[in-house]
Enzyme design. Sequence first.
Site, PDB file in Angstrom:
ATOM      1  N   VAL A   7      -0.300  14.608  -1.958  1.00  0.00           N
ATOM      2  CA  VAL A   7       0.386  14.001  -0.810  1.00  0.00           C
ATOM      3  C   VAL A   7      -0.464  12.824  -0.345  1.00  0.00           C
ATOM      4  O   VAL A   7      -1.661  12.981  -0.078  1.00  0.00           O
ATOM      5  CB  VAL A   7       0.550  15.032   0.336  1.00  0.00           C
ATOM      6  CG1 VAL A   7       1.198  14.375   1.550  1.00  0.00           C
ATOM      7  CG2 VAL A   7       1.359  16.233  -0.137  1.00  0.00           C
ATOM      8  N   ASP A  59       7.254   8.496  11.046  1.00  0.00           N
ATOM      9  CA  ASP A  59       6.192   7.963  11.906  1.00  0.00           C
ATOM     10  C   ASP A  59       5.108   9.027  12.080  1.00  0.00           C
ATOM     11  O   ASP A  59       5.273   9.977  12.840  1.00  0.00           O
ATOM     12  CB  ASP A  59       6.784   7.555  13.258  1.00  0.00           C
ATOM     13  CG  ASP A  59       5.728   6.930  14.162  1.00  0.00           C
ATOM     14  OD1 ASP A  59       4.556   6.815  13.728  1.00  0.00           O
ATOM     15  OD2 ASP A  59       6.082   6.558  15.296  1.00  0.00           O
ATOM     16  N   ASP A  67       5.489  16.817  11.162  1.00  0.00           N
ATOM     17  CA  ASP A  67       6.264  18.017  10.794  1.00  0.00           C
ATOM     18  C   ASP A  67       7.254  17.695   9.682  1.00  0.00           C
ATOM     19  O   ASP A  67       7.442  18.487   8.751  1.00  0.00           O
ATOM     20  CB  ASP A  67       7.014  18.567  12.022  1.00  0.00           C
ATOM     21  CG  ASP A  67       6.067  19.253  13.002  1.00  0.00           C
ATOM     22  OD1 ASP A  67       4.966  19.657  12.579  1.00  0.00           O
ATOM     23  OD2 ASP A  67       6.433  19.371  14.188  1.00  0.00           O
ATOM     24  N   ASN A  84      -4.493   8.845   4.650  1.00  0.00           N
ATOM     25  CA  ASN A  84      -4.931   7.446   4.605  1.00  0.00           C
ATOM     26  C   ASN A  84      -4.246   6.556   5.636  1.00  0.00           C
ATOM     27  O   ASN A  84      -4.797   5.519   6.013  1.00  0.00           O
ATOM     28  CB  ASN A  84      -4.662   6.924   3.177  1.00  0.00           C
ATOM     29  CG  ASN A  84      -4.718   5.427   3.090  1.00  0.00           C
ATOM     30  OD1 ASN A  84      -5.797   4.846   2.990  1.00  0.00           O
ATOM     31  ND2 ASN A  84      -3.565   4.765   3.169  1.00  0.00           N
ATOM     32  N   TYR A 149     -10.004   0.565  17.511  1.00  0.00           N
ATOM     33  CA  TYR A 149      -9.911   0.870  16.074  1.00  0.00           C
ATOM     34  C   TYR A 149     -11.229   1.448  15.568  1.00  0.00           C
ATOM     35  O   TYR A 149     -11.249   2.494  14.903  1.00  0.00           O
ATOM     36  CB  TYR A 149      -9.540  -0.384  15.278  1.00  0.00           C
ATOM     37  CG  TYR A 149      -9.613  -0.137  13.787  1.00  0.00           C
ATOM     38  CD1 TYR A 149      -8.627   0.605  13.148  1.00  0.00           C
ATOM     39  CD2 TYR A 149     -10.697  -0.590  13.033  1.00  0.00           C
ATOM     40  CE1 TYR A 149      -8.697   0.876  11.783  1.00  0.00           C
ATOM     41  CE2 TYR A 149     -10.778  -0.331  11.666  1.00  0.00           C
ATOM     42  CZ  TYR A 149      -9.772   0.411  11.050  1.00  0.00           C
ATOM     43  OH  TYR A 149      -9.862   0.681   9.709  1.00  0.00           O
ATOM     44  N   LYS A 153     -12.195   5.199  13.849  1.00  0.00           N
ATOM     45  CA  LYS A 153     -12.814   5.406  12.533  1.00  0.00           C
ATOM     46  C   LYS A 153     -14.154   6.143  12.676  1.00  0.00           C
ATOM     47  O   LYS A 153     -14.531   6.925  11.791  1.00  0.00           O
ATOM     48  CB  LYS A 153     -12.973   4.070  11.806  1.00  0.00           C
ATOM     49  CG  LYS A 153     -11.627   3.485  11.397  1.00  0.00           C
ATOM     50  CD  LYS A 153     -10.941   4.345  10.318  1.00  0.00           C
ATOM     51  CE  LYS A 153      -9.451   4.125  10.225  1.00  0.00           C
ATOM     52  NZ  LYS A 153      -8.815   4.810   9.106  1.00  0.00           N
TER      53      LYS A 153
HETATM   54  N1  LIG Z   1      -8.230  -3.085   4.978  1.00  0.00           N
HETATM   55  C1  LIG Z   1      -9.438  -2.797   5.411  1.00  0.00           C
HETATM   56  O1  LIG Z   1     -10.309  -3.689   5.531  1.00  0.00           O
HETATM   57  C2  LIG Z   1      -9.830  -1.370   5.692  1.00  0.00           C
HETATM   58  C3  LIG Z   1     -11.189  -1.066   5.767  1.00  0.00           C
HETATM   59  C4  LIG Z   1     -11.571   0.246   6.037  1.00  0.00           C
HETATM   60  C5  LIG Z   1     -10.608   1.226   6.219  1.00  0.00           C
HETATM   61  N2  LIG Z   1      -9.301   0.898   6.145  1.00  0.00           N
HETATM   62  C6  LIG Z   1      -8.316   1.972   6.361  1.00  0.00           C
HETATM   63  O2  LIG Z   1      -7.535   2.112   5.200  1.00  0.00           O
HETATM   64  C7  LIG Z   1      -6.293   2.718   5.543  1.00  0.00           C
HETATM   65  C8  LIG Z   1      -5.183   1.926   4.884  1.00  0.00           C
HETATM   66  O3  LIG Z   1      -5.178   0.610   5.417  1.00  0.00           O
HETATM   67  P1  LIG Z   1      -4.859  -0.675   4.541  1.00  0.00           P
HETATM   68  O4  LIG Z   1      -5.992  -1.595   4.674  1.00  0.00           O
HETATM   69  O5  LIG Z   1      -4.408  -0.283   3.206  1.00  0.00           O
HETATM   70  O6  LIG Z   1      -3.689  -1.325   5.411  1.00  0.00           O
HETATM   71  P2  LIG Z   1      -2.140  -1.483   5.172  1.00  0.00           P
HETATM   72  O7  LIG Z   1      -1.871  -2.202   3.904  1.00  0.00           O
HETATM   73  O8  LIG Z   1      -1.620  -2.039   6.442  1.00  0.00           O
HETATM   74  O9  LIG Z   1      -1.612   0.026   4.966  1.00  0.00           O
HETATM   75  C9  LIG Z   1      -1.414   0.912   6.040  1.00  0.00           C
HETATM   76  C10 LIG Z   1      -0.494   2.015   5.578  1.00  0.00           C
HETATM   77  O10 LIG Z   1      -0.403   2.989   6.626  1.00  0.00           O
HETATM   78  C11 LIG Z   1       0.985   3.176   6.961  1.00  0.00           C
HETATM   79  N3  LIG Z   1       1.143   3.486   8.366  1.00  0.00           N
HETATM   80  C12 LIG Z   1       0.587   2.853   9.427  1.00  0.00           C
HETATM   81  N4  LIG Z   1       0.997   3.428  10.565  1.00  0.00           N
HETATM   82  C13 LIG Z   1       1.817   4.456  10.208  1.00  0.00           C
HETATM   83  C14 LIG Z   1       2.558   5.433  10.935  1.00  0.00           C
HETATM   84  N5  LIG Z   1       2.539   5.478  12.271  1.00  0.00           N
HETATM   85  N6  LIG Z   1       3.286   6.312  10.241  1.00  0.00           N
HETATM   86  C15 LIG Z   1       3.335   6.278   8.878  1.00  0.00           C
HETATM   87  N7  LIG Z   1       2.664   5.390   8.150  1.00  0.00           N
HETATM   88  C16 LIG Z   1       1.912   4.491   8.806  1.00  0.00           C
HETATM   89  C17 LIG Z   1       1.641   1.847   6.591  1.00  0.00           C
HETATM   90  O11 LIG Z   1       3.024   2.068   6.394  1.00  0.00           O
HETATM   91  P3  LIG Z   1       4.141   1.178   7.145  1.00  0.00           P
HETATM   92  O12 LIG Z   1       3.916  -0.232   6.730  1.00  0.00           O
HETATM   93  O13 LIG Z   1       5.422   1.752   6.655  1.00  0.00           O
HETATM   94  O14 LIG Z   1       3.913   1.371   8.610  1.00  0.00           O
HETATM   95  C18 LIG Z   1       0.920   1.508   5.303  1.00  0.00           C
HETATM   96  O15 LIG Z   1       1.483   2.225   4.243  1.00  0.00           O
HETATM   97  C19 LIG Z   1      -6.223   2.728   7.064  1.00  0.00           C
HETATM   98  O16 LIG Z   1      -6.552   4.026   7.523  1.00  0.00           O
HETATM   99  C20 LIG Z   1      -7.306   1.740   7.470  1.00  0.00           C
HETATM  100  O17 LIG Z   1      -7.853   2.042   8.730  1.00  0.00           O
HETATM  101  C21 LIG Z   1      -8.876  -0.369   5.879  1.00  0.00           C
END
Ligand SMILES: NC(=O)c1ccc[n+]([C@@H]2O[C@H](COP(=O)([O-])OP(=O)(O)OC[C@H]3O[C@@H](n4cnc5c(N)ncnc54)[C@H](OP(=O)(O)O)[C@@H]3O)[C@@H](O)[C@H]2O)c1
Length: 261
Positions: A7, A59, A67, A84, A149, A153
């Site tokens: 998942v 969401d 759920d 993630n 943010y 984290k």
């Molecule tokens: N990019 C960075 O520099 C970085 C660095 C360290 C950690 N991270 C972490 O990596 C993870 C992924 O981020 P990313 O960089 O890959 O960004 P991203 O491309 O914006 O991906 C975020 C993902 O989370 C989903 N999401 C966000 N809010 C949601 C919600 N309320 N319900 C369901 N899905 C939700 C988004 O789906 P939708 O578009 O459908 O909302 C998307 O699939 C995050 O936890 C972020 O904090 C990122």
Amino acid sequence: MARQFAVVTGASTGIGYELARCCAAEGFDLLIAADEPRIHDVARELRQHGVDVTAIETDLATDVGVDELYEAMQDRQVDLLLANAGRGLGGAFLDQDFSDVTDVVATNVIGTLYLIHRVGRDMQFRGAGRILITGSIAGFLPGTYQAVYNGTKAFLDSFSFALRAELRGSGVTVTCLMPGATETDFFDRADMLDMRIGRQKKADPAEVARQGFDAMMRGDGDIVPGWMNKLRSAIALVTPWSVLAERHRTVAEPDSLRLAD
Ligand SMILES: NC(=O)c1ccc[n+]([C@@H]2O[C@H](COP(=O)([O-])OP(=O)(O)OC[C@H]3O[C@@H](n4cnc5c(N)ncnc54)[C@H](OP(=O)(O)O)[C@@H]3O)[C@@H](O)[C@H]2O)c1
């Protein structure tokens, strides 16, 4: 023999999409989740690996959304849970809409905890499973202009190690993936393109995800992808928070505020 089942949340783009690709390439059936319809396109693409993929648009900032995701597992044994989904939020705390603040906390912390609580209990009962939590090296830094943010984290990084210790000997492993800045839609969505950190060169999400996936499969406690990020996090651990907060200002202060000084 039945295929194993993974998942992945936040699998529509970025790091989560690449994590889901790792799972599919390794022969796991998948349940993938995100908040927007693009997740169904990803499911179609991942099926080309010859695995079963179900997508759910929900969401994960809400209990109802978590759920729904849990129910979509249909009592299937979850071998891998990759928690993630997350979102960022740039700007000065007092200038932010409080609804955005609560959404970040609800998505990154509450929704993630609730999902892990539900699936983690099943894993503990069964005595098997692997959990990957996407934390961040941002959790080591007081995030001036990204304060909420980074706080979320810090919570996840800390929580991940604690849960791992609680589950020692249970057959369930917990791994924290702690990326540095990575090239995804994250910065655009978090309104951070007018910051140095939003414009700087970033890591490849496929490489970050691969390192996270491999660490989870080894059962490691954590993985910080990239030697520069390893160095940054080691330095952060011996640097006073006041110094780190000022340093964060230099990369995250919005141009509009910096130029107005
Ligand atoms: N990019 C960075 O520099 C970085 C660095 C360290 C950690 N991270 C972490 O990596 C993870 C992924 O981020 P990313 O960089 O890959 O960004 P991203 O491309 O914006 O991906 C975020 C993902 O989370 C989903 N999401 C966000 N809010 C949601 C919600 N309320 N319900 C369901 N899905 C939700 C988004 O789906 P939708 O578009 O459908 O909302 C998307 O699939 C995050 O936890 C972020 O904090 C990122």
